[in-house]
Design a protein around this motif. Structure first.
Motif, PDB file in Angstrom:
ATOM      1  N   PRO A 161      -8.703  40.653 -46.045  1.00 19.13           N
ATOM      2  CA  PRO A 161      -9.912  40.134 -45.324  1.00 19.13           C
ATOM      3  C   PRO A 161     -10.978  41.136 -44.679  1.00 19.13           C
ATOM      4  N   LYS A 162     -12.388  40.936 -44.781  1.00 19.16           N
ATOM      5  CA  LYS A 162     -13.269  41.632 -44.123  1.00 19.16           C
ATOM      6  C   LYS A 162     -13.933  40.828 -43.416  1.00 19.16           C
ATOM      7  N   LEU A 163     -14.421  41.392 -42.029  1.00 22.94           N
ATOM      8  CA  LEU A 163     -15.050  40.902 -41.256  1.00 22.94           C
ATOM      9  C   LEU A 163     -16.051  42.055 -40.637  1.00 22.94           C
ATOM     10  N   ASN A 164     -17.083  41.739 -40.968  1.00 23.03           N
ATOM     11  CA  ASN A 164     -18.091  42.952 -40.428  1.00 23.03           C
ATOM     12  C   ASN A 164     -18.392  42.852 -38.934  1.00 23.03           C
ATOM     13  N   PHE A 165     -17.845  43.816 -38.107  1.00 27.66           N
ATOM     14  CA  PHE A 165     -18.428  43.849 -36.748  1.00 27.66           C
ATOM     15  C   PHE A 165     -19.443  44.680 -36.342  1.00 27.66           C
ATOM     16  N   SER A 166     -20.169  45.171 -37.489  1.00 25.52           N
ATOM     17  CA  SER A 166     -21.611  45.955 -36.945  1.00 25.52           C
ATOM     18  C   SER A 166     -22.559  45.086 -36.644  1.00 25.52           C
ATOM     19  N   THR A 167     -23.237  45.432 -35.432  1.00 21.97           N
ATOM     20  CA  THR A 167     -24.404  44.537 -34.886  1.00 21.97           C
ATOM     21  C   THR A 167     -25.406  44.278 -36.088  1.00 21.97           C
ATOM     22  N   GLY A 168     -25.619  45.245 -37.097  1.00 23.60           N
ATOM     23  CA  GLY A 168     -26.403  44.913 -37.965  1.00 23.60           C
ATOM     24  C   GLY A 168     -26.099  43.952 -38.765  1.00 23.60           C
ATOM     25  N   HIS A 169     -24.561  43.514 -38.948  1.00 26.57           N
ATOM     26  CA  HIS A 169     -24.478  42.388 -39.911  1.00 26.57           C
ATOM     27  C   HIS A 169     -23.297  41.531 -39.381  1.00 26.57           C
ATOM     28  N   ASP A 170     -23.358  41.199 -38.041  1.00 25.82           N
ATOM     29  CA  ASP A 170     -22.437  40.116 -37.612  1.00 25.82           C
ATOM     30  C   ASP A 170     -23.011  38.976 -37.071  1.00 25.82           C
ATOM     31  N   GLN A 171     -24.179  38.546 -37.873  1.00 29.33           N
ATOM     32  CA  GLN A 171     -24.727  37.247 -37.701  1.00 29.33           C
ATOM     33  C   GLN A 171     -23.590  36.151 -37.770  1.00 29.33           C
ATOM     34  N   TRP A 172     -22.570  36.161 -38.306  1.00 32.87           N
ATOM     35  CA  TRP A 172     -21.531  35.257 -38.598  1.00 32.87           C
ATOM     36  C   TRP A 172     -20.853  34.915 -37.405  1.00 32.87           C
ATOM     37  N   LEU A 173     -21.037  35.769 -36.302  1.00 27.98           N
ATOM     38  CA  LEU A 173     -20.448  35.441 -34.921  1.00 27.98           C
ATOM     39  C   LEU A 173     -21.661  34.508 -34.230  1.00 27.98           C
ATOM     40  N   ARG A 174     -22.620  34.265 -34.718  1.00 33.43           N
ATOM     41  CA  ARG A 174     -23.616  33.228 -34.190  1.00 33.43           C
ATOM     42  C   ARG A 174     -23.953  33.821 -32.711  1.00 33.43           C
ATOM     43  N   GLU A 175     -23.607  32.959 -31.802  1.00 34.79           N
ATOM     44  CA  GLU A 175     -24.139  33.415 -30.588  1.00 34.79           C
ATOM     45  C   GLU A 175     -23.492  34.304 -29.873  1.00 34.79           C
ATOM     46  N   TYR A 176     -22.354  34.856 -30.360  1.00 37.62           N
ATOM     47  CA  TYR A 176     -21.438  35.833 -29.947  1.00 37.62           C
ATOM     48  C   TYR A 176     -22.190  37.272 -30.225  1.00 37.62           C
ATOM     49  N   HIS A 177     -22.851  37.134 -31.053  1.00 39.03           N
ATOM     50  CA  HIS A 177     -23.672  38.410 -31.634  1.00 39.03           C
ATOM     51  C   HIS A 177     -24.626  39.097 -30.392  1.00 39.03           C
ATOM     52  N   TYR A 178     -25.149  38.151 -29.618  1.00 32.99           N
ATOM     53  CA  TYR A 178     -25.844  38.348 -28.513  1.00 32.99           C
ATOM     54  C   TYR A 178     -25.151  38.815 -27.366  1.00 32.99           C
ATOM     55  N   MET A 179     -23.759  38.640 -27.320  1.00 31.39           N
ATOM     56  CA  MET A 179     -22.870  38.806 -26.203  1.00 31.39           C
ATOM     57  C   MET A 179     -22.097  40.357 -26.452  1.00 31.39           C
ATOM     58  N   THR A 180     -22.601  40.931 -27.294  1.00 34.33           N
ATOM     59  CA  THR A 180     -21.724  42.111 -27.937  1.00 34.33           C
ATOM     60  C   THR A 180     -21.272  43.257 -26.697  1.00 34.33           C
ATOM     61  N   SER A 181     -20.222  43.429 -26.807  1.00 36.39           N
ATOM     62  CA  SER A 181     -19.568  44.383 -25.758  1.00 36.39           C
ATOM     63  C   SER A 181     -19.284  43.778 -24.228  1.00 36.39           C
ATOM     64  N   THR A 182     -19.216  42.215 -24.292  1.00 35.55           N
ATOM     65  CA  THR A 182     -19.186  41.664 -23.047  1.00 35.55           C
ATOM     66  C   THR A 182     -17.619  41.215 -22.794  1.00 35.55           C
ATOM     67  N   THR A 183     -17.101  40.764 -21.977  1.00 35.43           N
ATOM     68  CA  THR A 183     -15.715  40.365 -22.016  1.00 35.43           C
ATOM     69  C   THR A 183     -15.515  39.221 -22.842  1.00 35.43           C
ATOM     70  N   LYS A 184     -16.539  38.340 -22.892  1.00 35.57           N
ATOM     71  CA  LYS A 184     -16.238  37.132 -23.758  1.00 35.57           C
ATOM     72  C   LYS A 184     -16.355  37.452 -25.276  1.00 35.57           C
ATOM     73  N   TYR A 185     -17.229  38.559 -25.496  1.00 36.87           N
ATOM     74  CA  TYR A 185     -17.022  39.310 -26.955  1.00 36.87           C
ATOM     75  C   TYR A 185     -15.799  39.683 -27.287  1.00 36.87           C
ATOM     76  N   TYR A 186     -15.276  40.654 -26.301  1.00 38.03           N
ATOM     77  CA  TYR A 186     -13.899  41.004 -26.980  1.00 38.03           C
ATOM     78  C   TYR A 186     -12.915  40.095 -26.988  1.00 38.03           C
ATOM     79  N   ARG A 187     -12.964  39.196 -26.301  1.00 39.31           N
ATOM     80  CA  ARG A 187     -11.864  37.950 -26.565  1.00 39.31           C
ATOM     81  C   ARG A 187     -12.181  37.090 -27.746  1.00 39.31           C
ATOM     82  N   VAL A 188     -13.220  37.072 -28.389  1.00 39.89           N
ATOM     83  CA  VAL A 188     -13.763  36.579 -29.635  1.00 39.89           C
ATOM     84  C   VAL A 188     -13.288  37.137 -30.745  1.00 39.89           C
TER      85      VAL A 188
END
Length: 362
Positions: free
Chosen positions: A139-166
Motif C-alpha cells: 500500500p501507498k498513502l502519501n502523507f506529504s501535505t503536497g499530496h494528501d488531498q485524499w485526507l479531505r478535511e483532515y489535510h487542514y488539521m495537519t499536526s493536530t491531535t485529531k490528525y495524528y489519530r486519523v
C-alpha cells in the motif's frame, strides 16, 4: 523508531514465498509474495485513486466546491486495472505498489470516502488475487501535505491531535486490508512552497515538525509489522541533515525520471538546497549516489513520464555505479490512472521498465 533492523525487517525474513501467518496485529495473517534474496524487486506504481493534486480531475468532472481541489470521484475503470495487472504478470513483475489516493474506503473514517472508492473487502480479495499471480501488493498513502488531498478535511488539521489519530487509524485500516504487508509507502515528497503556493489555503511543514510527523507515521507502520518506504527527495532540501536524521530502517525510494546520468548531472550542487522553487529537485539524480555512499537501502524509481528511455538509463546507471547490496529492487511510476484515456501510458511504462530490467538485472 529504531535505527538499523526494525520489526518489519525481522518479520520479512520469516516470510515464505506464499501467504503465511505473521505477527501484525491480533490474530493477523500476512498475505504476500516474498522475493528470494537473489531476486530484485520488480515493481510498478498503480493508482486506485489520484486525489493528490490540486485541480486534477477526470474529463468533464467538476472540482468539489467545498474543498476546492479534491476529487469527488474515483475514476479507475475495473477493466483497465485488470489489463494493467495482467501485463505486469506477463512481464514478470513481483510487486505492485498501490497508491490508494481516495480509491479505497477506510472503515474507521468513512467520511474520507469518495464516489467509486473500493471497499476494504474488495482490497483484501484483490491482494489475494495478486498474490496468486506472484505479485506482492504494497500500500501507498502519501502523507506529504503536497499530496494528501485524499485526507479531505483532515489535510487542514495537519499536526493536530485529531490528525495524528486519523493517521494512525488509516494506516491500521490499510494494513488490515492488505493482509499485514511487509512494506508500506508513506510518500512524504514535494512538501515545499512550490507545491502548495497556488492553493487558497497553504499547508506545509518544515524543520523539526516535518521530521516529527514522518517518524510518527513510520512508527505506526512498524507497529503493524511493515517496513516504511518514502520518496527520498527531501534530501534535496538539505543533504547533511537528511543523512544525519533519517533512519536506516526506512527504505529509500529516490526518484529521477530523466535519462541524463552524466558526470555533471551526478555532481551535487548545494546551491539548490534552500530553494523553495522546483529547482530544489535539481539534485535528484545525484541523490542516488549520496544514499548509496551513506549505506541506505533503496529502491530507485524511474518513469516514462519525461523520457521513453528513462528506465534503460536508470538501470544501466545503477548496474554500473551503485553498490548492489543497497538495491532492494526498482520501481517504475507511469503516473497514469487506470482509465481508458491513460491506459497506453501505463502499459508503455510497464513494458519499457521490464525490457530494461531484463537487460541489466536478469
Amino acid at each position: 523508531m529504531k535505527n538499523g533492523i526494525n520489526r518489519g525487517e525481522f518479520i520479512r525474513g520469516a516470510l515464505a514465498t506464499a501467504a503465511v501467518g505473521v505477527s501484525g496485529g491480533a490474530g493477523a495473517k500476512a498475505v504476500g509474495v516474498t522475493p528470494t534474496a537473489d531476486v530484485k524487486i520488480r515493481s510498478a506504481l498503480l493508482h486506485l485513486g489520484m486525489n493528490m493534486w490540486r485541480g486534477y480531475r477526470a474529463p468533464d468532472e467538476k472540482i468539489d466546491p467545498k474543498l476546492g481541489y479534491a476529487r469527488t470521484e474515483c475514476p479507475t475503470e475495473p477493466a483497465v486495472w485488470d489489463a494493467v495487472v495482467r501485463r505486469m504478470h506477463e512481464r514478470h513483475y513481483n510487486m505492485a505498489i498501490i497508491d490508494l489516493g481516495g480509491g479505497v474506503e477506510f472503515p474507521s473514517h468513512p467520511e474520507i470516502t469518495v464516489k467509486g472508492s473500493r471497499s476494504a473487502q474488495w482490497m483484501r480479495d484483490e491482494v489475494r488475487r495478486l498474490a496468486d499471480m506472484g505479485i506482492e501488493a504494497v500500500p501507498k498513502l502519501n502523507f506529504s501535505t503536497g499530496h494528501d488531498q485524499w485526507l479531505r478535511e483532515y489535510h487542514y488539521m495537519t499536526s493536530t491531535t485529531k490528525y495524528y489519530r486519523v493517521v494512525a487509524d488509516v494506516i491500521r485500516d490499510t494494513c488490515e486490508a492488505f493482509g499485514w504487508p511487509r512494506y508500506f509507502h508513506l510518500g512524504f515528497d514535494e512538501e515545499i512552497f512550490a507545491a502548495v503556493k497556488g492553493r487558497d489555503c497553504m499547508v506545509m511543514r518544515q524543520g523539526d515538525l516535518w521530521w516529527h510527523d514522518l517518524f510518527y507515521a513510520v512508527n505506526e507502520v512498524e507497529r503493524h509489522g511493515a517496513r516504511a518506504m518514502i520518496w527520498s527527495d527531501k534530501i534535496c532540501g538539505g543533504r547533511e541533515e537528511f543523512l544525519r536524521r533519517m533512519s536506516k530502517g526506512v527504505l529509500q525510494m529516490p526518484w529521477y525520471y530523466g535519462k541524463d546520468f552524466s558526470d555533471e548531472k551526478l555532481k551535487w550542487d548545494p546551491s539548490f538546497e534552500k530553494s523553495q522553487k522546483w529547482d530544489i529537485q535539481r539534485n535528484l539524480a545525484a541523490s542516488i549516489l549520496e544514499l548509496d555512499r551513506a549505506g541506505f537501502d533503496m529502491m530507485p524509481c524511474t518513469s516514462n513520464w519525461e523520457a521513453p528511455e528513462a528506465a534503460e538509463a536508470m538501470l544501466s546507471f545503477c548496474r554500473s555505479r551503485v553498490d548492489p547490496s543497497h538495491i532492494r529492487g526498482f520501481m517504475t511510476a507511469p503516473w497514469a490512472d487506470c482509465y481508458t484515456v491513460e491506459k497506453p501510458k501505463c502499459i508503455d511504462g510497464i513494458i519499457r521498465f521490464a525490457v530494461a530490467k531484463r537487460k541489466h538485472y536478469s
